[in-house]
Design a protein around this motif. Sequence first.
Motif, PDB file in Angstrom:
ATOM      1  N   TYR A 245       0.841  -1.204   0.000  1.00  0.00           N
ATOM      2  CA  TYR A 245       0.000   0.000   0.000  1.00  0.00           C
ATOM      3  C   TYR A 245       0.876   1.254   0.000  1.00  0.00           C
ATOM      4  O   TYR A 245       0.625   2.204  -0.737  1.00  0.00           O
ATOM      5  CB  TYR A 245      -0.914   0.052   1.220  1.00  0.00           C
ATOM      6  N   LEU A 246       1.896   1.238   0.825  1.00  0.00           N
ATOM      7  CA  LEU A 246       2.798   2.379   0.924  1.00  0.00           C
ATOM      8  C   LEU A 246       3.510   2.628  -0.407  1.00  0.00           C
ATOM      9  O   LEU A 246       3.636   3.769  -0.852  1.00  0.00           O
ATOM     10  CB  LEU A 246       3.812   2.145   2.044  1.00  0.00           C
ATOM     11  N   ASP A 247       3.961   1.559  -1.052  1.00  0.00           N
ATOM     12  CA  ASP A 247       4.633   1.697  -2.345  1.00  0.00           C
ATOM     13  C   ASP A 247       3.703   2.273  -3.414  1.00  0.00           C
ATOM     14  O   ASP A 247       4.165   2.918  -4.348  1.00  0.00           O
ATOM     15  CB  ASP A 247       5.189   0.351  -2.814  1.00  0.00           C
ATOM     16  N   GLY A 248       2.405   2.043  -3.247  1.00  0.00           N
ATOM     17  CA  GLY A 248       1.431   2.545  -4.218  1.00  0.00           C
ATOM     18  C   GLY A 248       1.071   4.010  -4.031  1.00  0.00           C
ATOM     19  O   GLY A 248       0.423   4.616  -4.885  1.00  0.00           O
ATOM     20  N   LEU A 249       1.471   4.593  -2.902  1.00  0.00           N
ATOM     21  CA  LEU A 249       1.164   6.003  -2.649  1.00  0.00           C
ATOM     22  C   LEU A 249       2.110   6.894  -3.436  1.00  0.00           C
ATOM     23  O   LEU A 249       3.282   6.567  -3.620  1.00  0.00           O
ATOM     24  CB  LEU A 249       1.298   6.321  -1.158  1.00  0.00           C
ATOM     25  N   PRO A 250       1.613   8.029  -3.901  1.00  0.00           N
ATOM     26  CA  PRO A 250       2.503   8.940  -4.640  1.00  0.00           C
ATOM     27  C   PRO A 250       3.553   9.512  -3.698  1.00  0.00           C
ATOM     28  O   PRO A 250       3.293   9.789  -2.531  1.00  0.00           O
ATOM     29  CB  PRO A 250       1.561  10.033  -5.146  1.00  0.00           C
TER      30      PRO A 250
END
Length: 130
Positions: free
Chosen positions: A110-115
Amino acid sequence: MQIGEISVRSGVSVRMLRFYEAEGLLRPHRTESGYRDYSQDDLEEARRIRQLADAGLTVEAMHDLLPCIISPEPTFHPCDRLRARLEAEVAKLDRKLSEMERSRAQIAAYLDGLPRDEWRDTAILRSETA
Protein backbone atom coordinates in the motif's frame (compact mmCIF):
# COMPACT_ATOMS: atom_id res chain seq x y z
CA MET A 1 9.53 -7.64 50.57
CA GLN A 2 6.29 -5.85 50.07
CA ILE A 3 4.48 -5.85 46.76
CA GLY A 4 5.81 -2.45 45.66
CA GLU A 5 9.41 -3.49 46.13
CA ILE A 6 9.02 -6.80 44.32
CA SER A 7 7.27 -4.94 41.51
CA VAL A 8 10.25 -2.62 41.05
CA ARG A 9 12.83 -5.40 41.39
CA SER A 10 11.06 -7.85 39.08
CA GLY A 11 9.69 -5.43 36.50
CA VAL A 12 6.19 -6.86 36.99
CA SER A 13 3.45 -4.36 37.78
CA VAL A 14 1.62 -4.57 41.09
CA ARG A 15 -1.58 -5.31 39.21
CA MET A 16 0.04 -8.23 37.37
CA LEU A 17 1.59 -9.59 40.57
CA ARG A 18 -1.90 -9.71 42.08
CA PHE A 19 -3.23 -11.35 38.92
CA TYR A 20 -0.48 -13.99 38.94
CA GLU A 21 -1.24 -14.69 42.59
CA ALA A 22 -4.96 -15.06 41.81
CA GLU A 23 -4.01 -17.49 39.02
CA GLY A 24 -1.88 -19.54 41.43
CA LEU A 25 1.44 -18.73 39.78
CA LEU A 26 2.76 -16.81 42.79
CA ARG A 27 2.13 -17.72 46.42
CA PRO A 28 3.60 -15.08 48.71
CA HIS A 29 3.47 -15.51 52.45
CA ARG A 30 0.81 -13.41 54.21
CA THR A 31 1.53 -11.56 57.44
CA GLU A 32 -0.90 -11.70 60.35
CA SER A 33 -2.37 -8.42 59.14
CA GLY A 34 -2.89 -9.88 55.65
CA TYR A 35 -0.07 -8.11 53.82
CA ARG A 36 1.85 -10.01 51.17
CA ASP A 37 5.42 -10.76 52.22
CA TYR A 38 7.51 -11.80 49.21
CA SER A 39 10.72 -13.79 49.59
CA GLN A 40 13.81 -13.88 47.37
CA ASP A 41 12.38 -17.08 45.83
CA ASP A 42 9.15 -15.21 45.03
CA LEU A 43 11.22 -12.50 43.35
CA GLU A 44 12.97 -15.07 41.16
CA GLU A 45 9.63 -16.70 40.33
CA ALA A 46 8.17 -13.31 39.36
CA ARG A 47 11.13 -12.72 37.06
CA ARG A 48 10.63 -16.13 35.43
CA ILE A 49 6.93 -15.39 34.98
CA ARG A 50 7.81 -12.08 33.34
CA GLN A 51 10.20 -13.82 30.94
CA LEU A 52 7.50 -16.29 29.96
CA ALA A 53 4.88 -13.55 29.60
CA ASP A 54 7.29 -11.49 27.46
CA ALA A 55 7.69 -14.55 25.25
CA GLY A 56 3.91 -14.56 24.75
CA LEU A 57 3.03 -17.58 26.84
CA THR A 58 -0.39 -17.88 28.37
CA VAL A 59 -1.09 -18.41 32.06
CA GLU A 60 -2.09 -21.98 31.21
CA ALA A 61 1.29 -22.57 29.56
CA MET A 62 3.04 -21.03 32.55
CA HIS A 63 1.27 -23.49 34.85
CA ASP A 64 2.85 -26.31 32.83
CA LEU A 65 6.30 -24.75 32.50
CA LEU A 66 7.05 -23.06 35.83
CA PRO A 67 7.33 -26.30 37.84
CA CYS A 68 9.93 -27.48 35.31
CA ILE A 69 12.15 -24.39 35.34
CA ILE A 70 15.15 -24.79 37.62
CA SER A 71 16.95 -21.51 36.97
CA PRO A 72 16.45 -18.09 35.36
CA GLU A 73 18.26 -19.45 32.29
CA PRO A 74 16.32 -21.63 29.85
CA THR A 75 17.20 -24.75 31.87
CA PHE A 76 14.55 -27.33 32.65
CA HIS A 77 14.35 -30.63 34.39
CA PRO A 78 12.19 -33.27 32.70
CA CYS A 79 8.48 -32.71 33.19
CA ASP A 80 5.46 -34.43 31.74
CA ARG A 81 4.09 -32.52 28.75
CA LEU A 82 7.07 -30.12 28.69
CA ARG A 83 8.27 -30.93 25.16
CA ALA A 84 4.73 -30.91 23.76
CA ARG A 85 3.94 -27.59 25.44
CA LEU A 86 7.13 -25.96 24.16
CA GLU A 87 6.60 -27.30 20.64
CA ALA A 88 3.04 -25.94 20.66
CA GLU A 89 4.25 -22.53 21.83
CA VAL A 90 6.95 -22.41 19.12
CA ALA A 91 4.37 -23.37 16.50
CA LYS A 92 2.03 -20.63 17.76
CA LEU A 93 4.82 -18.07 17.57
CA ASP A 94 5.74 -19.25 14.06
CA ARG A 95 2.12 -18.72 12.97
CA LYS A 96 2.11 -15.22 14.48
CA LEU A 97 5.39 -14.37 12.73
CA SER A 98 4.00 -15.61 9.42
CA GLU A 99 0.84 -13.53 9.88
CA MET A 100 2.91 -10.46 10.75
CA GLU A 101 5.10 -10.96 7.66
CA ARG A 102 2.00 -11.13 5.45
CA SER A 103 0.55 -8.02 7.11
CA ARG A 104 3.82 -6.15 6.71
CA ALA A 105 4.05 -7.08 3.04
CA GLN A 106 0.50 -5.88 2.44
CA ILE A 107 1.05 -2.56 4.24
CA ALA A 108 4.37 -2.05 2.42
CA ALA A 109 2.58 -2.66 -0.90
CA TYR A 110 0.00 0.00 0.00
CA LEU A 111 2.80 2.38 0.92
CA ASP A 112 4.63 1.70 -2.34
CA GLY A 113 1.43 2.55 -4.22
CA LEU A 114 1.16 6.00 -2.65
CA PRO A 115 2.50 8.94 -4.64
CA ARG A 116 5.82 10.27 -3.46
CA ASP A 117 5.73 13.87 -2.36
CA GLU A 118 8.16 16.26 -0.80
CA TRP A 119 6.54 16.09 2.68
CA ARG A 120 6.67 12.29 2.85
CA ASP A 121 10.28 12.11 1.65
CA THR A 122 11.30 14.74 4.22
CA ALA A 123 9.48 12.87 7.02
CA ILE A 124 11.21 9.62 6.07
CA LEU A 125 14.60 11.29 6.01
CA ARG A 126 13.97 12.80 9.44
CA SER A 127 12.97 9.43 10.92
CA GLU A 128 16.01 7.72 9.40
CA THR A 129 18.43 10.25 10.86
CA ALA A 130 16.82 10.31 14.31
